[in-house]
Enzyme design. Structure first.
Site, PDB file in Angstrom:
ATOM      1  N   GLU A   1       0.837  -1.207   0.000  1.00  8.08           N
ATOM      2  CA  GLU A   1       0.000   0.000   0.000  1.00  8.08           C
ATOM      3  C   GLU A   1       0.872   1.258   0.000  1.00  8.08           C
ATOM      4  O   GLU A   1       0.758   2.125   0.876  1.00  8.08           O
ATOM      5  CB  GLU A   1      -0.996  -0.019   1.178  1.00  8.08           C
ATOM      6  CG  GLU A   1      -1.971  -1.179   1.065  1.00  8.08           C
ATOM      7  CD  GLU A   1      -3.175  -1.117   2.016  1.00  8.08           C
ATOM      8  OE1 GLU A   1      -3.199  -0.255   2.909  1.00  8.08           O
ATOM      9  OE2 GLU A   1      -4.080  -1.953   1.855  1.00  8.08           O
TER      10      GLU A   1
ATOM     11  N   TYR B   1     -11.385  -4.582   0.208  1.00  8.56           N
ATOM     12  CA  TYR B   1     -12.109  -5.098   1.378  1.00  8.56           C
ATOM     13  C   TYR B   1     -13.608  -4.917   1.187  1.00  8.56           C
ATOM     14  O   TYR B   1     -14.061  -3.924   0.590  1.00  8.56           O
ATOM     15  CB  TYR B   1     -11.664  -4.364   2.644  1.00  8.56           C
ATOM     16  CG  TYR B   1     -10.308  -4.832   3.140  1.00  8.56           C
ATOM     17  CD1 TYR B   1     -10.188  -5.972   3.920  1.00  8.56           C
ATOM     18  CD2 TYR B   1      -9.143  -4.144   2.813  1.00  8.56           C
ATOM     19  CE1 TYR B   1      -8.952  -6.420   4.370  1.00  8.56           C
ATOM     20  CE2 TYR B   1      -7.897  -4.582   3.254  1.00  8.56           C
ATOM     21  CZ  TYR B   1      -7.815  -5.722   4.039  1.00  8.56           C
ATOM     22  OH  TYR B   1      -6.592  -6.166   4.475  1.00  8.56           O
TER      23      TYR B   1
ATOM     24  N   GLU C   1      -4.773  -8.752  -0.395  1.00 12.35           N
ATOM     25  CA  GLU C   1      -5.608  -8.508   0.791  1.00 12.35           C
ATOM     26  C   GLU C   1      -7.054  -8.427   0.344  1.00 12.35           C
ATOM     27  O   GLU C   1      -7.393  -7.613  -0.523  1.00 12.35           O
ATOM     28  CB  GLU C   1      -5.208  -7.208   1.505  1.00 12.35           C
ATOM     29  CG  GLU C   1      -3.878  -7.323   2.215  1.00 12.35           C
ATOM     30  CD  GLU C   1      -3.516  -6.082   3.028  1.00 12.35           C
ATOM     31  OE1 GLU C   1      -4.423  -5.370   3.490  1.00 12.35           O
ATOM     32  OE2 GLU C   1      -2.302  -5.849   3.174  1.00 12.35           O
TER      33      GLU C   1
ATOM     34  N   GLN D   1      -7.416 -11.755   7.646  1.00 11.08           N
ATOM     35  CA  GLN D   1      -6.150 -12.440   7.819  1.00 11.08           C
ATOM     36  C   GLN D   1      -6.425 -13.823   8.411  1.00 11.08           C
ATOM     37  O   GLN D   1      -7.551 -14.096   8.791  1.00 11.08           O
ATOM     38  CB  GLN D   1      -5.242 -11.633   8.722  1.00 11.08           C
ATOM     39  CG  GLN D   1      -4.941 -10.255   8.138  1.00 11.08           C
ATOM     40  CD  GLN D   1      -3.856  -9.494   8.885  1.00 11.08           C
ATOM     41  OE1 GLN D   1      -3.196 -10.024   9.765  1.00 11.08           O
ATOM     42  NE2 GLN D   1      -3.684  -8.227   8.513  1.00 11.08           N
TER      43      GLN D   1
HETATM   44  O1  AHR Z   1      -5.164  -6.142   6.852  1.00  7.77           O
HETATM   45  C1  AHR Z   1      -5.116  -4.990   7.628  1.00  7.77           C
HETATM   46  C2  AHR Z   1      -4.467  -3.818   6.917  1.00  7.77           C
HETATM   47  O2  AHR Z   1      -5.262  -3.413   5.842  1.00  7.77           O
HETATM   48  C3  AHR Z   1      -3.119  -4.066   6.304  1.00  7.77           C
HETATM   49  O3  AHR Z   1      -2.083  -3.944   7.209  1.00  7.77           O
HETATM   50  C4  AHR Z   1      -3.033  -2.988   5.265  1.00  7.77           C
HETATM   51  O4  AHR Z   1      -2.213  -3.352   4.181  1.00  7.77           O
HETATM   52  C5  AHR Z   1      -4.477  -2.759   4.874  1.00  7.77           C
HETATM   53  O5  AHR Z   1      -4.798  -1.425   4.853  1.00  7.77           O
END
Ligand code: AHR
Length: 505
Positions: free
Chosen positions: A175, A250, A306, A355
């Site tokens: 990121e 996300y 992610e 995660q």
């Molecule tokens: O997964 C949590 C966080 O989300 C990670 O550290 C980051 O890369 C993202 O913003």
């Protein structure tokens, strides 16, 4: 009852589904590494060299292909030399991104590589671009992968490891548009080229370098990076600076400031979540299209390193630890993502759920010596047969398996299929909160034997597993898949995920 027909040509093979899209992510964040994977050698919790064995055993059942570490945002303030040598002498630091807590560096390079060996997973190391140096990253590669006599190989041996490890996946920053340095795409692209240059292939260890990529629909970022893939001066033997390009997405049910609870939500929240999950299809199409312009032969892999749901933390827990429960709704987010991932198998090379333990959309939640498998865990387990299988295109046709959600149309039936070792694996999700769906699979170009099916569902979408009730959401055998002249048919209960496997006749 809504009905849907899925047409599948059993004799038209699509691209291979890379096993790496079932990848994982472990960051020094909250209780993912410490408490989750690592309890230390003196812990009463059964462990091997400090790594908790109940977690390893549960994850081995998922055939985890790769594990990304040490971050995330943490990666860009991590200095690997702090995490080697005798544990009690390792320097400490403050984990400013996550909870502002002290990091004792007891889980470092050797511990991570031991964890990967126990899991049977390939390591994916994310190097520090934001606050590190080119030399630091270059030496980490040397420390891990160089045989023979060299300064870093000697340092590794002095810490008890003679043989080099094999490391393929190497992340160049994380990121970089945000926590990894707040860079512009142009600057980040230059750094990707620079760092990639000094991440050497030692001996026959060939790195797969992954440049830090976009967030969500920032296609401009992807384009800027893709303009920089070809190595200058390598015209004789064309070579890319990096082999993979990442992006992050996300799933949220609403705005960032009002993410909502993981377990207290209503039907509208559920549908908004499912629409947000299906957005990954448009994003993968967008990033792939940009990549196709610069790399039509698909030599660079798209790496969604992610993804997953992001809810408010559980009440009473540290806001910086991102600990959330995981309900049947999360499982349906995962199953929908995988159907979409399988459709994008030609470009999508890797994906990592964020995660693995105790953070965001986790597989496993621990509490002291207790361990709970989440509904999401079961989706990974039920779907593992898709890893490295040949994808089969599923044409879904339905008049009524859809709902309007804001200005988008949510398709309430989701499906994917693959074939491997003479067996077809079909995954089906009914995202409807209240209605069953009648499904007809119109199988063409072949016939199948008796299906073996399992279903993941519960009385309500909010159902989740706890140490007191660990199997509230767990797969059960399902005997309602009927072989017909056309293929198979079944009624999929509301809010359910089902897989069936059948031999190709
Ligand atoms: O997964 C949590 C966080 O989300 C990670 O550290 C980051 O890369 C993202 O913003």
């Amino acid at each position: 009852m809504p009905n849907a027909t899925a047409v599948i040509n059993l004799d038209i093979e699509g691209p291979t589904i890379s096993r790496h899209i079932y990848g994982h992510f472990a960051e020094h964040l909250g209780r993912c590494v410490y408490d989750g994977f690592w309890v230390g050698e003196d812990s009463p919790i059964p462990n091997e060299g400090g790594i908790r064995l109940d977690v390893v055993q549960a994850l081995r059942a998922l055939n985890i292909p790769n594990l990304r570490w040490p971050g995330g945002c943490f990666a860009d303030e991590y200095h690997w030399k702090d995490g080697i040598g005798p544990r009690e002498q390792r320097p400490r630091m403050v984990n400013t991104h996550w909870g502002d807590v002290e990091e004792n560096n007891h889980f470092g390079t050797h511990e991570f590589m031991a964890l990967c060996e126990l899991l049977g997973a390939e390591p994916y190391i994310s190097g520090n671009v934001g606050s590190g140096t080119v030399q630091e990253m270059s030496e980490w590669v040397e420390y891990l992968t160089r045989d023979g006599d060299s300064p870093m190989a000697r340092l590794r041996r002095s810490n008890g490891r003679d043989e080099p490890w094999r490391v393929k996946f190497w992340g160049i920053g994380n990121e970089t548009w945000g926590c990894g340095g707040n860079m512009r795409a142009e600057y980040s692209a230059d750094l990707a080229r620079q760092y990639a240059t000094y991440c050497r292939d030692h001996g026959d260890n060939k790195l797969y370098r992954i440049a830090s990529g976009a967030r969500d629909d920032d296609y401009k970022w992807t384009e800027t990076l893709m303009q920089q893939i070809s190595c200058f001066g390598c015209e004789a033997t064309p070579k890319n600076y990096f082999q993979g390009l990442s992006f992050h997405y996300y799933t949220l049910a609403g705005p960032w400031e009002a993410k909502g609870s993981a377990t207290v939500f209503d039907t509208d929240d559920h549908y908004r979540t499912m629409a947000a999950a299906q957005r990954i299809d448009r994003l993968l199409t967008g990033h792939s299209t940009v990549m196709d312009m610069y790399d039509p032969r698909r030599t660079v892999g798209l790496v969604l390193d992610e993804w997953g749901t992001w809810w408010d933390v559980e009440p009473g827990t540290n806001p910086g630890f991102l600990f959330q429960q995981n309900s049947l709704r999360d499982a349906l987010v995962a199953s929908t993502h995988f159907d979409i991932f399988h459709r994008h198998a030609a470009r999508l090379y890797m994906a990592n759920i964020a995660q693995t333990v105790n953070v965001l959309q986790a597989m496993i939640l621990t509490d002291g010596d207790a361990l709970v498998l989440t509904p999401t865990y079961h989706v990974f387990e039920m779907n593992k047969g898709h890893q490295d299988a040949t994808s089969l295109t599923v044409h879904l046709v339905s008049d009524d398996a859809r709902r309007s959600v804001g200005d988008t149309e949510l398709e309430t039936v989701s499906a994917s299929a693959s074939v491997k070792d003479g067996k077809v694996l079909v995954s089906l999700s009914n995202l409807d909160a209240g209605e069953p769906a009648e499904i007809t699979l119109d199988l063409r170009g072949g016939t199948v034997g008796e299906p073996v099916a399992r279903i993941l569902t519960a009385d309500k979408l909010q159902a989740h597993n706890t140490p007191e009730d660990p199997a509230a959401v767990a797969p059960r055998p399902f005997d309602g898949v009927t072989v017909t002249d056309r293929g198979v048919s079944l009624t999929l209960p509301p809010h359910s995920f089902l897989t069936f496997q059948a031999a190709l006749d």
